[in-house]
Design a protein around this motif. Structure first.
Motif, short mmCIF file in Angstrom:
data_model
loop_
_atom_site.label_atom_id
_atom_site.label_comp_id
_atom_site.label_asym_id
_atom_site.label_seq_id
_atom_site.Cartn_x
_atom_site.Cartn_y
_atom_site.Cartn_z
N ALA A 60 8.03 -9.12 -0.05
CA ALA A 60 8.88 -7.87 -0.02
C ALA A 60 8.32 -6.33 -0.85
N GLY A 61 7.86 -6.66 -1.90
CA GLY A 61 7.17 -5.50 -2.46
C GLY A 61 5.92 -5.01 -1.85
N LEU A 62 5.05 -5.78 -1.48
CA LEU A 62 4.08 -5.36 -0.56
C LEU A 62 4.34 -4.73 0.69
N SER A 63 5.44 -5.29 1.44
CA SER A 63 5.86 -4.75 2.62
C SER A 63 6.36 -3.20 2.17
N LEU A 64 7.15 -2.90 1.27
CA LEU A 64 7.68 -1.68 1.19
C LEU A 64 6.63 -0.70 0.46
N PHE A 66 9.24 -5.64 9.58
CA PHE A 66 9.33 -6.94 9.98
C PHE A 66 8.89 -7.81 8.64
N LEU A 67 7.87 -7.73 8.27
CA LEU A 67 7.64 -8.36 7.17
C LEU A 67 8.37 -8.22 5.96
N LEU A 68 9.02 -7.25 5.82
CA LEU A 68 9.95 -6.88 4.78
C LEU A 68 11.28 -7.90 5.08
N ALA A 69 11.59 -7.73 6.30
CA ALA A 69 12.97 -8.62 6.49
C ALA A 69 12.67 -9.99 6.36
N PHE A 70 11.54 -10.43 6.95
CA PHE A 70 11.22 -11.98 6.61
C PHE A 70 10.91 -12.38 5.39
#
Length: 424
Positions: A79-83, A103-107
């Motif tokens: 989640a941190g990397l996605s943000l 999408f990666l954040l949601a997953f």
């Protein structure tokens, strides 16, 4: 649980309402904004990979932290990397990359929800679950406020890059909680490296087919209508919710005004609606509350048709938000109690996960087309049409809303189900 609840609540709006506000301020086409609602689908399908999280260790990390905490760390790092990627990506020049990161954040966020729930259940006995959930829900709402009002205030003063960088840094709160949290074995007083009870082999049939078969055995042919009621009960909110922030912006409201009214004030009104819904169930019973929620949840969208017909005054926005958020969480509380009453002994957790996914999925699928509806009919007619969806829902509630009403106890709902749709 307070810190883990914050970590679970933070990503929800950053891929939902706050994300659509960012796209709207970049003048992304309204149809494309509507299609981005599909990014929230991992929250509806998380039961599909929950058995994987439950059955497999994370290489290397599991030896150091145990299965639950290692999965927490992996999900929070994702989640941190996605943000971080979202903060560095321009919506105009790199919209596909931005969508992929969202999408990666949601997953990652949906995976975090799975494992935090598992850690909570395994770490404390039934007598402590109430306090654990109370702390989780408070933390979750603090996360919503940070990702809603906080992100919009920062974006209004320092830009979207600074806003999403700040949100990425706040994921460190959940990461610290995961590292500091005791292992479930320690909480129960077991030996950390002692003999473990062998786990049952998971299969699709055991995870999905068996609970559905149990539902049909107890409900009979009316199960189809019951599932239709669950699936469509909140659809008016889900269809209209994705257009809320673009609507506010197109109406002429500023980001600070939206943040103060919708993302800060609106969340507390939503919490009030949830408490009143719980009181109504205790005072009047589930069936009358379910009917009232079906009416209020859909009819409240008419407040936005009224808002679209007038000038962009803050008091008008506050009134529309008050009506909608209160009605939405009131209806949500009634639906969660109804779904809890449908579950059976031995299948309660799985059946509730399936039902909660079912209630969100149809609305999210249809919500992707909301931008096309707005483009064709305008905001005022769009919100009126979403309110009309409530008419068949009310009929289903009248005919089948008494199912499971005699169950004496209901299990608590997941906190993300309580998140106000309009605040998202």
């Amino acid at each position: 649980m307070l810190l883990l609840g914050f970590s679970c609540g933070l990503p929800f709006l950053l891929v939902g309402g706050t994300f659509t506000a960012r796209l709207a301020t970049a003048d992304i086409d309204i149809k494309a904004i509507g299609l981005f609602a599909y990014l929230l689908l991992p929250y509806s399908f998380k039961f599909l990979w929950a058995p994987v999280v439950d059955a497999f260790d994370v290489p290397l990390l599991s030896r150091l932290l145990g299965r639950r905490r290692s999965w927490m760390v992996v999900a929070q790092a994702g989640a941190g990397l996605s943000l971080l990627i979202m903060s560095l990506t321009d919506p105009i020049s790199s919209l596909p990359l931005l969508g992929l990161a969202a999408f990666l954040l949601a997953f990652s966020a949906a995976t975090q929800d799975i494992v935090v729930d598992a850690w909570r259940i395994e770490s404390a006995g039934l007598e402590r679950q109430g306090s654990m959930l109370a702390a989780y829900q408070l933390g979750y709402r603090l996360g919503l406020i940070s990702a809603g009002a906080g992100a919009l205030f920062i974006a209004g003063s320092a830009g979207w890059q600074a806003s999403y960088l700040t949100m990425a840094a706040l994921m460190a709160i959940g990461l610290a909680a995961s590292l500091l949290a005791p292992a479930p074995e320690q909480m129960r007083g077991d030996e950390e490296n002692g003999p473990q009870r062998p786990r049952e082999r998971f299969s699709f049939g055991r995870a999905v087919a068996a609970p559905l078969a149990d539902l049909y055995r107890r409900q009979g042919p009316r199960l189809v209508a019951v599932l239709a009621l669950v699936a469509f009960y909140r659809m008016p909110d889900f269809v209209s919710g994705v257009m809320a922030n673009p609507f506010y912006i197109r109406m002429g409201y500023t980001l600070p005004e939206i943040a103060a009214v919708s993302k800060l004030y609106g969340i507390w009104i939503g919490i009030l609606g949830a408490f009143v819904g719980g009181w109504s169930i205790a005072r009047f019973g589930l069936y009358p509350t379910l009917l009232a929620g079906a009416v209020a949840g859909a009819a409240s969208n008419l407040a936005f048709s009224w808002l679209a017909a007038g000038p962009p005054e803050v008091w008008r926005l506050a009134l529309a938000i008050s009506i909608d958020n209160f009605s939405g969480t009131f209806a949500g509380t009634a639906l969660m109690a109804y779904m809890s009453g449908l579950t059976g002994i031995g299948f309660a957790a799985t059946q509730y996960a399936l039902l909660s996914s079912l209630y969100a999925l149809p609305g999210k699928l249809v919500s992707g087309l909301s931008g096309f509806m707005v483009a064709a009919y305008g905001f005022s007619t769009f919100f009126a049409l979403t309110a009309a969806i409530g008419l068949p829902v009310l009929v289903l509630a009248i005919l089948f809303g008494r199912v499971g009403e005699d169950r004496p106890e209901t299990e608590p709902a997941a906190a993300d189900d309580l998140a106000p749709v309009r605040a998202g």
